[in-house]
Write a protein that holds these residues in place. Structure first.
Motif, PDB file in Angstrom:
ATOM      1  N   GLU A 289      -0.703  -8.001   9.883  1.00  0.00           N
ATOM      2  CA  GLU A 289      -1.406  -6.725   9.720  1.00  0.00           C
ATOM      3  C   GLU A 289      -0.379  -5.612   9.656  1.00  0.00           C
ATOM      4  OE1 GLU A 289      -4.711  -5.885  12.497  1.00  0.00           O
ATOM      5  OE2 GLU A 289      -3.931  -3.834  12.548  1.00  0.00           O
ATOM      6  N   CYS A 290      -0.510  -4.768   8.628  1.00  0.00           N
ATOM      7  CA  CYS A 290       0.431  -3.664   8.435  1.00  0.00           C
ATOM      8  C   CYS A 290       0.305  -2.650   9.575  1.00  0.00           C
ATOM      9  CB  CYS A 290       0.159  -2.980   7.105  1.00  0.00           C
ATOM     10  SG  CYS A 290       1.156  -1.500   6.871  1.00  0.00           S
ATOM     11  N   PRO A 291       1.441  -2.172  10.098  1.00  0.00           N
ATOM     12  CA  PRO A 291       1.374  -1.264  11.248  1.00  0.00           C
ATOM     13  C   PRO A 291       0.853   0.138  10.920  1.00  0.00           C
ATOM     14  CG  PRO A 291       3.646  -1.566  10.536  1.00  0.00           C
ATOM     15  CD  PRO A 291       2.816  -2.506   9.721  1.00  0.00           C
ATOM     16  N   LEU A 292       0.707   0.473   9.630  1.00  0.00           N
ATOM     17  CA  LEU A 292       0.334   1.866   9.334  1.00  0.00           C
ATOM     18  C   LEU A 292      -1.171   2.039   9.107  1.00  0.00           C
ATOM     19  CD1 LEU A 292       1.386   4.658   9.143  1.00  0.00           C
ATOM     20  CD2 LEU A 292       2.066   4.263   6.781  1.00  0.00           C
ATOM     21  N   HIS A 293      -1.748   1.265   8.161  1.00  0.00           N
ATOM     22  CA  HIS A 293      -3.186   1.421   7.890  1.00  0.00           C
ATOM     23  C   HIS A 293      -3.922   0.102   7.980  1.00  0.00           C
ATOM     24  CE1 HIS A 293      -1.090   4.440   5.178  1.00  0.00           C
ATOM     25  NE2 HIS A 293      -1.553   5.151   6.192  1.00  0.00           N
TER      26      HIS A 293
ATOM     27  N   SER B 227       7.581  -6.361   8.674  1.00  0.00           N
ATOM     28  CA  SER B 227       8.224  -7.105   9.767  1.00  0.00           C
ATOM     29  C   SER B 227       7.860  -6.483  11.110  1.00  0.00           C
ATOM     30  CB  SER B 227       9.740  -7.119   9.583  1.00  0.00           C
ATOM     31  OG  SER B 227      10.244  -5.804   9.691  1.00  0.00           O
ATOM     32  N   GLU B 228       7.351  -5.261  11.092  1.00  0.00           N
ATOM     33  CA  GLU B 228       6.914  -4.619  12.337  1.00  0.00           C
ATOM     34  C   GLU B 228       5.410  -4.770  12.532  1.00  0.00           C
ATOM     35  OE1 GLU B 228       8.468  -0.793  11.387  1.00  0.00           O
ATOM     36  OE2 GLU B 228      10.331  -1.150  12.464  1.00  0.00           O
ATOM     37  N   GLY B 229       4.797  -5.584  11.683  1.00  0.00           N
ATOM     38  CA  GLY B 229       3.348  -5.726  11.738  1.00  0.00           C
ATOM     39  C   GLY B 229       2.889  -6.664  12.837  1.00  0.00           C
ATOM     40  N   TRP B 230       1.588  -6.881  12.869  1.00  0.00           N
ATOM     41  CA  TRP B 230       0.960  -7.701  13.897  1.00  0.00           C
ATOM     42  C   TRP B 230       0.662  -9.063  13.295  1.00  0.00           C
ATOM     43  CZ3 TRP B 230       0.239  -6.447  18.924  1.00  0.00           C
ATOM     44  CH2 TRP B 230      -0.555  -7.296  19.683  1.00  0.00           C
TER      45      TRP B 230
ATOM     46  N   LEU C 132      -8.596  -4.102   2.502  1.00  0.00           N
ATOM     47  CA  LEU C 132      -8.107  -2.779   2.123  1.00  0.00           C
ATOM     48  C   LEU C 132      -7.301  -2.204   3.285  1.00  0.00           C
ATOM     49  CD1 LEU C 132     -11.375  -1.417   0.505  1.00  0.00           C
ATOM     50  CD2 LEU C 132      -9.215  -1.894  -0.683  1.00  0.00           C
ATOM     51  N   PRO C 133      -6.494  -1.179   3.036  1.00  0.00           N
ATOM     52  CA  PRO C 133      -6.329  -0.432   1.790  1.00  0.00           C
ATOM     53  C   PRO C 133      -5.357  -1.070   0.785  1.00  0.00           C
ATOM     54  CG  PRO C 133      -5.037   0.595   3.498  1.00  0.00           C
ATOM     55  CD  PRO C 133      -5.789  -0.520   4.154  1.00  0.00           C
TER      56      PRO C 133
ATOM     57  N   HIS D  90       0.829  -1.205   0.000  1.00  0.00           N
ATOM     58  CA  HIS D  90       0.000   0.000   0.000  1.00  0.00           C
ATOM     59  C   HIS D  90       0.865   1.256   0.000  1.00  0.00           C
ATOM     60  CE1 HIS D  90      -2.552   3.114   2.193  1.00  0.00           C
ATOM     61  NE2 HIS D  90      -3.008   3.054   0.965  1.00  0.00           N
ATOM     62  N   GLN D  91       1.576   1.494   1.100  1.00  0.00           N
ATOM     63  CA  GLN D  91       2.463   2.646   1.115  1.00  0.00           C
ATOM     64  C   GLN D  91       3.754   2.262   1.794  1.00  0.00           C
ATOM     65  OE1 GLN D  91       0.008   5.945   2.421  1.00  0.00           O
ATOM     66  NE2 GLN D  91      -0.937   6.022   0.402  1.00  0.00           N
ATOM     67  N   ASP D  92       4.279   3.130   2.625  1.00  0.00           N
ATOM     68  CA  ASP D  92       5.620   2.908   3.116  1.00  0.00           C
ATOM     69  C   ASP D  92       5.604   2.458   4.573  1.00  0.00           C
ATOM     70  OD1 ASP D  92       8.312   2.835   3.346  1.00  0.00           O
ATOM     71  OD2 ASP D  92       8.552   4.989   3.588  1.00  0.00           O
ATOM     72  N   ALA D  93       5.429   1.167   4.785  1.00  0.00           N
ATOM     73  CA  ALA D  93       5.511   0.643   6.140  1.00  0.00           C
ATOM     74  C   ALA D  93       6.171  -0.720   6.071  1.00  0.00           C
ATOM     75  CB  ALA D  93       4.125   0.545   6.763  1.00  0.00           C
TER      76      ALA D  93
END
Ligand SMILES: Cc1cc2nc3c(=O)[nH]c(=O)nc-3n(C[C@H](O)[C@H](O)[C@H](O)COP(=O)(O)OP(=O)(O)OC[C@H]3O[C@@H](n4cnc5c(N)ncnc54)[C@H](O)[C@@H]3O)c2cc1C
Ligand code: FES
Lengths: 463, 143
Positions: free
Chosen positions: B58-62, B48-51, B76-77, B42-45
């Protein structure tokens, strides 16, 4: 319901369209959008979009992308025929929120470059600026917000940052060698823009009227931390002073020489300051000639900051003027109940324009989370579900990623739960009466995710 | 083949980021090893820091979520997959076999890319590659 009209074809509007189809609405779906583009994402506009190198910039004409080709229902208002919206590819491709397959699946009528100018009393007809009227059974108000401007005409070199057009214009001004940039307003968009300008090698000063930027959002401790990000990142931060006016070149006819003697709001005729420190009285020297380029920003304490580029980041105003004359209540946003339903059961509001249960959130995540509930209530013709989302936003500044979730209560205390603000990342928890109500992280994503989840669970059980 | 770390240094629920170009994230999801491109599609995250929950991250940003077995987003997103890479364990060391970056990922709807299971040494050389590589190379060994 046979027809639903979504007014505002951006983030919240697109999510509403998706939800309408996902929740089984198979009637006529009309998307009205004032901007001539398919939905695009705004957060990158102050971040990667500005710092993308000029070599990847492209002209509109050369870059019709896949987004255009598969959008046969996008109507050109001038000709009434299918049109190719001027959607540029790289580096702007990554701003697209949707793709041709999804556009086809949504089977909507896209009226882009078309502004809604009114809604009839009962919310059954949307009036358009080209004179047409869309007769409708349901309406999703998703018109977002516009950047607040300084009073008076805007000299060349002065920018706000809300739309793709704004961002293109600003980026163009930032690609002609090192500039003296003054950012008015130290909020998130101001701070991100300042950070991007520093990354591009410009000389940057941020002016903030309050004693600290982001004070209401983050509280004193964390606002101080963010103020330091400017200093450490290489920008100057001036706080506690408003802006008295802008200096500009004399009009082009006067050989383009700077005309330092005439600030537009001079000390003698300075309007009383609004709480933001920005005067909102109309410019007394409302000259028709806008060609004079900005040369400096004059502060209310008398200091004059030379400037080639000025970015005005003093907040956003919800786009509600088209609703005047309806029975909807508008007060800094469209008033809705906890389920995004307005005083008319067949009109819901989502995103930056919506004041949901007394709160108007201007966050990307709210605009993506509210539509599911709003559409459910719209299709049910009454409020069957309230929005249960926990506020969340992020911001990227000077190489740091700030994430915030929850509700910061006025007299909350802040406890550092992980890491340290002095080096590297950290997680801060806002506590009130022994309970954690909000979390803020700087470069600390994993612990932040855990804290955000816990807050969500706590909110759900408290409800 | 890039060595990552000792198997015992990546306990269940943990992840590690490789500074390759582009960077790769390696996960131990409840005993199964996976590797995917670290940057969210999606964007810049950094994923490896996700859940990590089951074989979803799960991406840590969105909060987009990706299936580590296929790289496909499950919500999404994010709308595009992340590339998956084959993982093997050789003499107790985890290795990642980078998928050719020029290969565009094909949606791996068929479950041909079984995850490595730490309790079944023979299947350790799991492949997340959707580029048509053989999922097993037989070089895996959990011992
Ligand atoms: C530069 C920038 C950076 C941001 N960064 C972040 C961030 O890092 N994190 C975060 O959480 N949030 C961020 N945000 C906020 C986020 O982008 C907004 O919350 C989000 O865009 C709101 O979506 P919306 O659809 O409600 O409104 P908008 O995105 O404002 O869209 C409303 C649309 O409606 C159209 N419209 C208005 N009036 C009419 C009319 N009368 N008829 C037809 N159409 C109309 C507008 O032209 C616009 O296209 C940022 C915003 C900006 C501008
Ligand atoms: S960057 Fe991963 S969901 Fe947005």
């Amino acid at each position: 319901m046979n027809t639903v009209t979504v007014v505002g074809a951006s983030l919240a509007g697109l999510y509403a369209a998706r939800e309408l189809r996902a929740q089984g609405f198979d009637g006529r779906l009309v998307m009205v959008g004032a901007e001539p583009y398919l939905p695009y994402d705004r957060p990158p506009l102050s971040k990667s979009f500005l710092t993308a190198t000029a070599t990847t910039a492209v002209t509109d004409a050369s870059t019709i992308t896949a987004l255009d080709a598969a959008t046969p229902t996008v109507t050109d208002r001038a000709t009434g025929t299918a049109a190719h919206p001027p959607y540029a590819s790289a580096p702007e491709d990554h701003l697209a929120l949707t793709d041709p397959e999804e556009i086809a699946d949504l089977a909507a009528e896209w009226l882009l470059g078309t502004r809604a100018t009114g809604l009839d009393q009962r919310g059954r007809a949307v009036l358009l600026d080209d004179g047409r009227t869309v007769v409708t059974d349901g309406v999703v108000v998703a018109t977002g917000a516009s950047a607040r401007r300084l009073p008076g005409p805007q000299p060349a070199g002065v920018h706000t940052l809300r739309t793709l057009a704004d961002a293109r214009a600003l980026r163009a001004d930032l690609t002609c060698g090192p500039r003296r940039v003054v950012v008015i307003g130290g909020g998130f968009i101001g701070a991100e823009t300042a950070s991007s300008c520093v990354a591009l090698g410009h000389d940057v000063t941020v002016v903030e009227a309050a004693p600290l930027p982001l004070l209401p959002q983050l509280g004193p401790d964390m606002a101080l931390f963010c103020a330091d990000l400017h200093r450490k990142g290489g920008a100057r931060l001036l706080t506690g002073t408003g802006v008295a006016g802008l200096h500009r070149m004399a009009p082009a006819s006067a050989s383009g020489v700077a005309d330092p003697g005439t600030p537009r709001l001079g000390p003698s005729n300075r309007a009383p300051s609004s709480p933001s420190g920005i005067s909102d009285r109309p410019d007394p020297s409302d000259r028709p000639d806008l060609s004079g380029h900005v040369t400096a920003v004059e502060l209310s304490d008398g200091r004059v900051l030379p400037a080639d580029v000025v970015v005005v980041g003093i907040g956003a105003v919800p786009n509600t003027s088209w609703l005047s004359g309806t029975s909807l209540t508008v007060s800094d946003g469209v008033l809705c109940d906890g389920g995004c339903v307005t005083s008319l059961a067949q009109v819901v509001a989502v995103g930056d324009v919506a004041r949901v249960d007394g709160v108007r959130a201007e966050h990307w995540t709210s605009a993506t989370e509210q539509p599911r509930v709003a559409v459910r209530n719209l299709l049910a013709a009454r409020t069957v579900e309230p929005v249960a989302a926990l506020p969340y936003f992020w911001s990227d500044q000077y190489g740091s990623r700030i994430q915030f979730a929850g509700h910061r209560l006025a007299d909350a205390t802040v406890r550092i739960a992980e890491g340290s603000p002095d080096d590297g990342g950290f997680l801060a928890l806002y506590e009130h009466a022994g309970r954690v109500t909000a979390a803020l992280a700087v470069d600390c994503p994993r612990p932040f995710m855990r804290a955000r989840r816990e807050l969500r669970v706590r909110q759900a059980t408290a409800a | 083949m890039i060595p990552v770390c000792r198997l015992e240094d990546l306990p269940a629920g943990e992840s590690v980021r490789l500074d390759t170009t582009p960077p790769v994230a390696v996960f131990n999801a409840d005993g199964a090893l996976y590797a995917v491109d670290d940057t969210c599609s999606h964007q810049d995250a950094s994923l490896s820091e996700g859940w990590l929950e089951g074989c979803l991250v799960e991406c840590p940003l969105h909060a987009a979520s990706f299936d580590l077995r296929t790289g496909e987003p499950t919500c999404l997103p994010a709308r595009r997959p992340v590339r998956t890479h084959r993982v093997s364990v050789v003499d107790g060391t985890i290795h990642v076999h980078l998928t050719d970056p020029t290969v565009t990922p094909v949606p791996a709807s068929a479950p041909l890319t079984a995850a490595a299971s730490l309790s079944a040494p023979a299947s350790l050389a799991a492949s997340g590659s959707s580029a048509g590589r053989a999922p097993m190379t037989g070089e895996g060994s959990a011992a």
